[in-house]
Design a protein around this motif. Structure first.
Motif, PDB file in Angstrom:
ATOM      1  N   PRO A   1       0.847  -1.195   0.000  1.00 61.39           N
ATOM      2  CA  PRO A   1       0.000   0.000   0.000  1.00 61.39           C
ATOM      3  C   PRO A   1       0.887   1.252   0.000  1.00 61.39           C
ATOM      4  N   VAL A   2       0.539   2.214  -0.846  1.00 60.98           N
ATOM      5  CA  VAL A   2       1.359   3.429  -0.956  1.00 60.98           C
ATOM      6  C   VAL A   2       0.472   4.663  -0.930  1.00 60.98           C
ATOM      7  N   ASP A   3       1.063   5.758  -0.447  1.00 61.65           N
ATOM      8  CA  ASP A   3       0.345   7.037  -0.446  1.00 61.65           C
ATOM      9  C   ASP A   3       1.248   8.181  -0.896  1.00 61.65           C
ATOM     10  N   GLY A   4       2.457   7.853  -1.337  1.00 59.79           N
ATOM     11  CA  GLY A   4       3.388   8.875  -1.782  1.00 59.79           C
ATOM     12  C   GLY A   4       4.282   9.408  -0.677  1.00 59.79           C
ATOM     13  N   SER A   5       4.047   8.977   0.554  1.00 59.30           N
ATOM     14  CA  SER A   5       4.840   9.458   1.692  1.00 59.30           C
ATOM     15  C   SER A   5       6.207   8.774   1.731  1.00 59.30           C
ATOM     16  N   ARG A   6       7.092   9.336   2.523  1.00 58.44           N
ATOM     17  CA  ARG A   6       8.422   8.753   2.698  1.00 58.44           C
ATOM     18  C   ARG A   6       8.339   7.320   3.233  1.00 58.44           C
TER      19      ARG A   6
ATOM     20  N   ARG B   1       7.313   4.964   0.418  1.00 57.25           N
ATOM     21  CA  ARG B   1       8.412   4.763  -0.541  1.00 57.25           C
ATOM     22  C   ARG B   1       9.453   3.811   0.039  1.00 57.25           C
ATOM     23  N   ALA B   2       9.723   3.943   1.348  1.00 57.21           N
ATOM     24  CA  ALA B   2      10.671   3.045   2.011  1.00 57.21           C
ATOM     25  C   ALA B   2      10.137   1.610   2.005  1.00 57.21           C
ATOM     26  N   ALA B   3       8.828   1.444   2.193  1.00 58.84           N
ATOM     27  CA  ALA B   3       8.225   0.110   2.157  1.00 58.84           C
ATOM     28  C   ALA B   3       8.379  -0.509   0.773  1.00 58.84           C
ATOM     29  N   LEU B   4       8.203   0.294  -0.260  1.00 60.27           N
ATOM     30  CA  LEU B   4       8.365  -0.206  -1.626  1.00 60.27           C
ATOM     31  C   LEU B   4       9.817  -0.616  -1.884  1.00 60.27           C
ATOM     32  N   GLU B   5      10.761   0.195  -1.434  1.00 61.09           N
ATOM     33  CA  GLU B   5      12.172  -0.163  -1.588  1.00 61.09           C
ATOM     34  C   GLU B   5      12.479  -1.472  -0.870  1.00 61.09           C
ATOM     35  N   TYR B   6      11.959  -1.613   0.347  1.00 63.54           N
ATOM     36  CA  TYR B   6      12.160  -2.834   1.121  1.00 63.54           C
ATOM     37  C   TYR B   6      11.582  -4.042   0.373  1.00 63.54           C
ATOM     38  N   ALA B   7      10.366  -3.902  -0.131  1.00 66.64           N
ATOM     39  CA  ALA B   7       9.731  -5.006  -0.848  1.00 66.64           C
ATOM     40  C   ALA B   7      10.552  -5.413  -2.072  1.00 66.64           C
ATOM     41  N   CYS B   8      11.083  -4.441  -2.784  1.00 64.44           N
ATOM     42  CA  CYS B   8      11.906  -4.748  -3.968  1.00 64.44           C
ATOM     43  C   CYS B   8      13.187  -5.479  -3.575  1.00 64.44           C
ATOM     44  N   GLU B   9      13.787  -5.062  -2.455  1.00 60.35           N
ATOM     45  CA  GLU B   9      15.036  -5.694  -1.999  1.00 60.35           C
ATOM     46  C   GLU B   9      14.796  -7.093  -1.438  1.00 60.35           C
ATOM     47  N   GLN B  10      13.772  -7.253  -0.628  1.00 56.24           N
ATOM     48  CA  GLN B  10      13.538  -8.519   0.065  1.00 56.24           C
ATOM     49  C   GLN B  10      12.792  -9.552  -0.767  1.00 56.24           C
ATOM     50  N   PHE B  11      12.040  -9.090  -1.741  1.00 51.89           N
ATOM     51  CA  PHE B  11      11.225  -9.995  -2.564  1.00 51.89           C
ATOM     52  C   PHE B  11      11.469  -9.705  -4.047  1.00 51.89           C
ATOM     53  N   PRO B  12      12.710  -9.861  -4.512  1.00 52.58           N
ATOM     54  CA  PRO B  12      13.047  -9.468  -5.887  1.00 52.58           C
ATOM     55  C   PRO B  12      12.312 -10.265  -6.964  1.00 52.58           C
ATOM     56  N   ASP B  13      11.879 -11.474  -6.649  1.00 54.42           N
ATOM     57  CA  ASP B  13      11.194 -12.306  -7.643  1.00 54.42           C
ATOM     58  C   ASP B  13       9.680 -12.285  -7.484  1.00 54.42           C
ATOM     59  N   ALA B  14       9.189 -11.524  -6.519  1.00 54.94           N
ATOM     60  CA  ALA B  14       7.751 -11.492  -6.248  1.00 54.94           C
ATOM     61  C   ALA B  14       7.024 -10.589  -7.230  1.00 54.94           C
TER      62      ALA B  14
ATOM     63  N   ILE C   1       2.091  -8.509   3.044  1.00 58.62           N
ATOM     64  CA  ILE C   1       1.870  -7.069   2.908  1.00 58.62           C
ATOM     65  C   ILE C   1       3.089  -6.367   3.478  1.00 58.62           C
ATOM     66  N   VAL C   2       3.581  -5.374   2.746  1.00 57.76           N
ATOM     67  CA  VAL C   2       4.666  -4.523   3.239  1.00 57.76           C
ATOM     68  C   VAL C   2       4.146  -3.097   3.188  1.00 57.76           C
ATOM     69  N   LEU C   3       4.072  -2.451   4.357  1.00 62.23           N
ATOM     70  CA  LEU C   3       3.563  -1.084   4.368  1.00 62.23           C
ATOM     71  C   LEU C   3       4.374  -0.201   5.286  1.00 62.23           C
ATOM     72  N   GLY C   4       4.344   1.087   4.970  1.00 59.51           N
ATOM     73  CA  GLY C   4       5.048   2.080   5.764  1.00 59.51           C
ATOM     74  C   GLY C   4       4.170   2.596   6.880  1.00 59.51           C
ATOM     75  N   SER C   5       4.821   3.074   7.935  1.00 66.23           N
ATOM     76  CA  SER C   5       4.108   3.657   9.066  1.00 66.23           C
ATOM     77  C   SER C   5       4.769   4.979   9.420  1.00 66.23           C
ATOM     78  N   HIS C   6       3.946   5.946   9.770  1.00 65.09           N
ATOM     79  CA  HIS C   6       4.476   7.248  10.159  1.00 65.09           C
ATOM     80  C   HIS C   6       5.054   7.230  11.563  1.00 65.09           C
ATOM     81  N   GLY C   7       4.796   6.193  12.317  1.00 65.99           N
ATOM     82  CA  GLY C   7       5.394   6.035  13.635  1.00 65.99           C
ATOM     83  C   GLY C   7       4.892   7.024  14.667  1.00 65.99           C
ATOM     84  N   ARG C   8       3.640   7.417  14.565  1.00 69.68           N
ATOM     85  CA  ARG C   8       3.090   8.348  15.554  1.00 69.68           C
ATOM     86  C   ARG C   8       2.973   7.649  16.897  1.00 69.68           C
ATOM     87  N   GLU C   9       3.085   8.446  17.958  1.00 68.69           N
ATOM     88  CA  GLU C   9       2.981   7.907  19.304  1.00 68.69           C
ATOM     89  C   GLU C   9       2.028   8.753  20.124  1.00 68.69           C
TER      90      GLU C   9
END
Length: 145
Positions: A8-13, A16-29, A107-115
């Protein structure tokens, strides 16, 4: 069998980091980038801009989603198998439903890490997805992005 990973993406940092991670960790997916149009954003715009309608909102948010997906696709390395989708609804529920309906293996998704209060008031899409998804979920925190 090729793995199917929903990102899932929304254009946020963080997304984008989640997409990079998915590409690195699941290159054949097979990756599916999902942009969710949240109908709740419509309420604030209708209040702020008299004459603004739900049809305007859906059209502009859908166009925004398509632009975000197109921009992210251009950043992907060659050879990455990717599909895109734009869905409307509550983000967390839509992500979980999409994963179920389309046979995602993870599923690989980014989180804003709010507390604290911000997390309580704004909710956490990532937390809800983790709790409700029937497949493994990897969360990339904003601090890691």
């Amino acid at each position: 069998m090729t793995a199917h990973v929903l990102v899932p993406v929304d254009g946020s940092r963080p997304s984008r980091a989640a997409l990079e991670y998915a590409c690195e960790q699941f290159p054949d997916a097979e990756l599916t980038l999902l942009y969710v149009v949240d109908p709740m954003t419509d309420y604030s715009r209708q209040r702020a801009y008299p004459g603004y309608t739900a049809d305007d909102e859906y059209k502009s948010e859908r166009e925004k989603g398509e632009a975000v997906l197109e921009a992210l696709e251009e950043t992907l390395p060659d050879g990455v198998s990717v599909g895109t989708a734009v869905e409307a609804g509550d983000p967390a529920r839509t992500i979980v439903r999409y994963a179920d309906d389309h046979g995602a293996d993870g599923i690989v998704l980014g989180s804003h890490g709010r507390e604290g209060v911000a997390r309580y008031l704004l909710g956490s899409v990532a937390e809800t997805v983790v709790r409700r998804a029937a497949v493994p979920v990897t969360v990339i925190n904003d601090r890691e992005a």
